[in-house]
Design a protein around this motif. Structure first.
Motif, PDB file in Angstrom:
ATOM      1  N   PHE A 334       0.867  -1.147   0.102  1.00  0.00           N
ATOM      2  CA  PHE A 334       0.171   0.033  -0.055  1.00  0.00           C
ATOM      3  C   PHE A 334       0.861   1.063  -0.182  1.00  0.00           C
ATOM      4  N   ARG A 335       0.226   2.333  -0.490  1.00  0.00           N
ATOM      5  CA  ARG A 335       1.086   3.757  -0.499  1.00  0.00           C
ATOM      6  C   ARG A 335       0.241   4.537   0.646  1.00  0.00           C
ATOM      7  N   PHE A 336       1.266   5.378   1.455  1.00  0.00           N
ATOM      8  CA  PHE A 336       0.759   6.126   2.529  1.00  0.00           C
ATOM      9  C   PHE A 336       1.379   7.551   2.528  1.00  0.00           C
ATOM     10  N   ALA A 337       0.680   8.441   3.017  1.00  0.00           N
ATOM     11  CA  ALA A 337       1.067   9.724   3.304  1.00  0.00           C
ATOM     12  C   ALA A 337       0.798  10.033   4.848  1.00  0.00           C
ATOM     13  N   ASN A 338       1.871  10.881   5.340  1.00  0.00           N
ATOM     14  CA  ASN A 338       1.939  11.305   6.691  1.00  0.00           C
ATOM     15  C   ASN A 338       1.558  12.765   6.536  1.00  0.00           C
ATOM     16  N   VAL A 339       0.360  12.933   6.838  1.00  0.00           N
ATOM     17  CA  VAL A 339      -0.303  14.513   6.956  1.00  0.00           C
ATOM     18  C   VAL A 339      -0.763  15.139   8.210  1.00  0.00           C
ATOM     19  N   THR A 340      -0.904  16.278   8.277  1.00  0.00           N
ATOM     20  CA  THR A 340      -1.589  17.238   9.082  1.00  0.00           C
ATOM     21  C   THR A 340      -3.073  17.444   8.613  1.00  0.00           C
ATOM     22  N   LEU A 341      -4.107  16.917   9.281  1.00  0.00           N
ATOM     23  CA  LEU A 341      -5.560  17.168   8.826  1.00  0.00           C
ATOM     24  C   LEU A 341      -6.212  18.341   9.613  1.00  0.00           C
ATOM     25  N   SER A 342      -6.911  19.077   9.113  1.00  0.00           N
ATOM     26  CA  SER A 342      -7.616  19.763   9.780  1.00  0.00           C
ATOM     27  C   SER A 342      -9.139  19.631   9.715  1.00  0.00           C
ATOM     28  N   LEU A 343      -9.980  19.402  10.692  1.00  0.00           N
ATOM     29  CA  LEU A 343     -11.106  18.900  10.626  1.00  0.00           C
ATOM     30  C   LEU A 343     -12.061  19.977  11.116  1.00  0.00           C
ATOM     31  N   PRO A 344     -12.837  20.786   9.851  1.00  0.00           N
ATOM     32  CA  PRO A 344     -13.402  22.067  10.102  1.00  0.00           C
ATOM     33  C   PRO A 344     -14.552  21.918  10.954  1.00  0.00           C
ATOM     34  N   ASP A 347     -13.144  21.805  14.543  1.00  0.00           N
ATOM     35  CA  ASP A 347     -12.106  22.722  14.702  1.00  0.00           C
ATOM     36  C   ASP A 347     -11.015  22.180  15.516  1.00  0.00           C
ATOM     37  N   ILE A 348     -10.468  21.193  14.984  1.00  0.00           N
ATOM     38  CA  ILE A 348      -9.183  20.257  15.549  1.00  0.00           C
ATOM     39  C   ILE A 348      -8.356  20.091  14.362  1.00  0.00           C
ATOM     40  N   ASP A 349      -7.138  19.939  14.595  1.00  0.00           N
ATOM     41  CA  ASP A 349      -5.971  19.413  13.873  1.00  0.00           C
ATOM     42  C   ASP A 349      -5.413  18.185  14.174  1.00  0.00           C
ATOM     43  N   VAL A 350      -5.095  17.224  13.217  1.00  0.00           N
ATOM     44  CA  VAL A 350      -4.672  15.805  13.513  1.00  0.00           C
ATOM     45  C   VAL A 350      -3.680  15.519  12.669  1.00  0.00           C
ATOM     46  N   ASP A 351      -2.625  15.076  13.324  1.00  0.00           N
ATOM     47  CA  ASP A 351      -1.317  14.424  12.696  1.00  0.00           C
ATOM     48  C   ASP A 351      -1.718  12.923  12.460  1.00  0.00           C
ATOM     49  N   CYS A 352      -1.686  12.465  11.322  1.00  0.00           N
ATOM     50  CA  CYS A 352      -2.252  11.279  10.890  1.00  0.00           C
ATOM     51  C   CYS A 352      -1.430  10.349   9.567  1.00  0.00           C
ATOM     52  N   PHE A 404      -1.857  -0.133   9.734  1.00  0.00           N
ATOM     53  CA  PHE A 404      -3.124  -0.771   9.607  1.00  0.00           C
ATOM     54  C   PHE A 404      -4.278   0.309  10.004  1.00  0.00           C
ATOM     55  N   ASN A 405      -3.871   1.327  10.769  1.00  0.00           N
ATOM     56  CA  ASN A 405      -4.765   2.251  11.046  1.00  0.00           C
ATOM     57  C   ASN A 405      -4.831   3.493  10.361  1.00  0.00           C
ATOM     58  N   ALA A 406      -4.118   3.646   9.215  1.00  0.00           N
ATOM     59  CA  ALA A 406      -4.283   4.715   8.497  1.00  0.00           C
ATOM     60  C   ALA A 406      -5.693   4.916   8.046  1.00  0.00           C
ATOM     61  N   LEU A 407      -5.879   6.332   7.844  1.00  0.00           N
ATOM     62  CA  LEU A 407      -7.190   6.753   7.477  1.00  0.00           C
ATOM     63  C   LEU A 407      -7.406   6.414   6.202  1.00  0.00           C
ATOM     64  N   GLN A 408      -8.526   6.077   6.047  1.00  0.00           N
ATOM     65  CA  GLN A 408      -9.187   5.842   4.479  1.00  0.00           C
ATOM     66  C   GLN A 408     -10.063   6.898   4.282  1.00  0.00           C
ATOM     67  N   VAL A 409      -9.209   7.541   2.992  1.00  0.00           N
ATOM     68  CA  VAL A 409      -9.890   8.945   2.532  1.00  0.00           C
ATOM     69  C   VAL A 409     -10.194   8.794   1.096  1.00  0.00           C
TER      70      VAL A 409
END
Length: 469
Positions: A334-344, A347-352, A404-409
């Motif tokens: 699988f291919r993955f990316a490490n990102v910071t997501l803002s959940l509008p 109003d929270i930022d998540v490193d995932c 295994f727990n990577a976000l599916q988006v």
């Protein structure tokens, strides 16, 4: 406060004078919320588009709070909860967030544990209840049964379910079980029900609601009439062709922003095609993932929120905006990316970590078989698990494994109607291209009604063919 006094308060909190049907419903709700009604009671309200159900709910919530009654607002998805909270003027939560706490963990991370309802005399109100199925996709657990168990283990609590049976039923169902009285009677509950069909006066000038009303009424006719779209005389409904899409989307983005604009289509394949087109022709994105990217969460995730106090889990249907891309990698096929997501919505930022493969995959999410294969690869990796660890120890470590727990988006510019259900946008483009006549049965009417009622300001029918007047 007497029942009549409470009903009068609800009516006074409405932004308009209620019609006769609404007056009857207000009286029924006042009786339902009174001490005269047994606590093990459910009230099912089927309210069609434009009938004032949202305003009535807001007035009820305000009145209950004025009467110092605890009110809990719930919805099946994060976006639906946000819409519900805005209309009701009171916080709302997803059902999962309220009644469950984290996974107990099988190989696909689906099991959850029930929270305990510690409230007394609370009124639980669930919006978009027609979306709730008999069972969740994870392990066959009945969300309806769990919701009932949670609500009624509280002291003298009761449950109100709001829905619209003209919308799409839950995936895999032919109807909406949460809108059926027998679903709750089998659990030993007292059930009241009401249906409101009269369109509120202020909604009658809306072309969006005119189309929704025609579709809803047509569903009751046997045989079904040929579908038609009403556009003449309305400035909020438009017909567009393929060549217009990029210009229309660009104009909507400039006027209201990407968060208030969506394309609703009938398959993940078509949604992917639209998403890729918007990224290149409207947003000028050249890379697979860009800063500012809007992503739609395709499956509940509990791991990345574990260290964030205000966030129980990241819900299927939540939208995240990429604010930083730290790295990408390929591992375990699988291919993955490490990102910071803002959940509008939160109003929270998540490193995932996110799956990159799911962005353009034509499936709704990673298949169970693929997740099983990934789980086995993670557990067998000698770099992550020493050989002397038992299978049970490796399984426990899997619950916090970042791969295994990577976000599916998915990209979040175009979605299927099921993904759109429960949400609203100012501007909605409904893709009608290539739908054969033989597919235009009752399921299609429900699909189209659901898509139409996602729009609050402007509705665009793309390639409607002979359906347009």
């Amino acid at each position: 406060m007497t029942v009549n006094e409470f009903a009068a308060r609800v009516a006074s909190n409405l932004p308009y004078r209620p019609n006769h049907q609404q007056e009857l419903l207000i009286g029924a709700l006042a009786r339902f919320c009174s001490s005269a009604t047994p606590s093990d009671s459910v009230f099912i309200i089927n309210g069609y588009a434009g009938t004032g159900k949202t305003s009535l709910t807001g007035a009820l919530v305000k009145s209950l709070r004025e009467a110092r009654r605890e009110v809990v607002l719930l919805a099946p998805t994060g976006r639906a909860a946000k819409v519900f909270a805005a209309h009701a003027g009171h916080p709302a939560y997803t059902i999962h967030r309220k009644i469950y706490r984290g996974p107990t963990g099988d190989l696909t991370g689906g099991n959850t544990m029930m929270q305990r309802n510690t409230l007394a005399n609370a009124v639980f109100i669930v919006d978009e209840a027609s979306m709730i199925g008999d069972a969740t996709a994870e392990g066959g657990v009945s969300l309806i049964d769990d919701l009932v168990e949670y609500v009624f283990t509280g002291d003298n609590c009761r449950l109100i379910l709001l829905g619209d049976v003209a919308q799409l039923p839950p995936v895999g169902s032919t109807d909406s079980p949460a809108m059926r009285p027998d679903t709750f009677k089998r659990l030993g509950l007292h059930v009241s029900r009401a249906t409101i069909t009269d369109t509120a006066r202020q909604a009658r000038s809306s072309g969006i609601l005119r189309n929704a009303t025609w579709l809803r009424r047509a569903m009751l006719v046997d045989p079904l009439p040929s579908p038609r779209l009403v556009t003449d005389g309305f400035d909020d409904v438009h017909i567009i062709e393929n060549d217009d899409v990029a210009d229309i989307i660009g104009e909507c983005y400039r006027a209201d922003g990407p968060d208030e604009t969506i394309i609703v289509t009938r398959s993940n394949r078509r949604a992917t095609a639209f998403n890729l087109g918007i990224r290149t022709r409207v947003l000028d994105f050249e890379e697979e993932l860009c800063k500012g990217e809007r992503l739609l969460v395709a499956k509940n995730n509990y791991m990345w929120s574990a260290k964030i106090k205000e966030l129980d889990f990241i819900a299927n249907g939540d939208v995240g905006i990429v604010t930083a891309i730290h790295s990408t990698e390929e591992r375990y096929g699988f291919r993955f990316a490490n990102v910071t997501l803002s959940l509008p919505d939160r109003d929270i930022d998540v490193d995932c970590r996110i799956f990159l493969d799911t962005l353009t995959d034509e499936n709704a999410s990673v298949s169970r078989e693929q997740m099983q294969s990934l789980a086995e690869a993670c557990m067998a990796d000698p770099e992550r698990n020493s050989p002397d660890l038992s299978w049970e120890q490796r399984l426990r470590r899997l619950r916090t494994d970042p791969y295994f727990n990577a976000l599916q988006v998915k990209y979040a510019y175009a979605v299927t109607c099921y993904k759109a259900q429960g949400a609203q946008w100012a501007n909605v483009v409904v893709d009608l291209g290539g739908i054969p006549v033989e597919s235009q049965g009752l399921d299609f009417y429900r699909w189209l009604y659901t898509a139409v009622t996602r729009a609050t300001r402007r509705l665009f029918f793309l390639n409607p063919g002979e359906m347009a007047e």
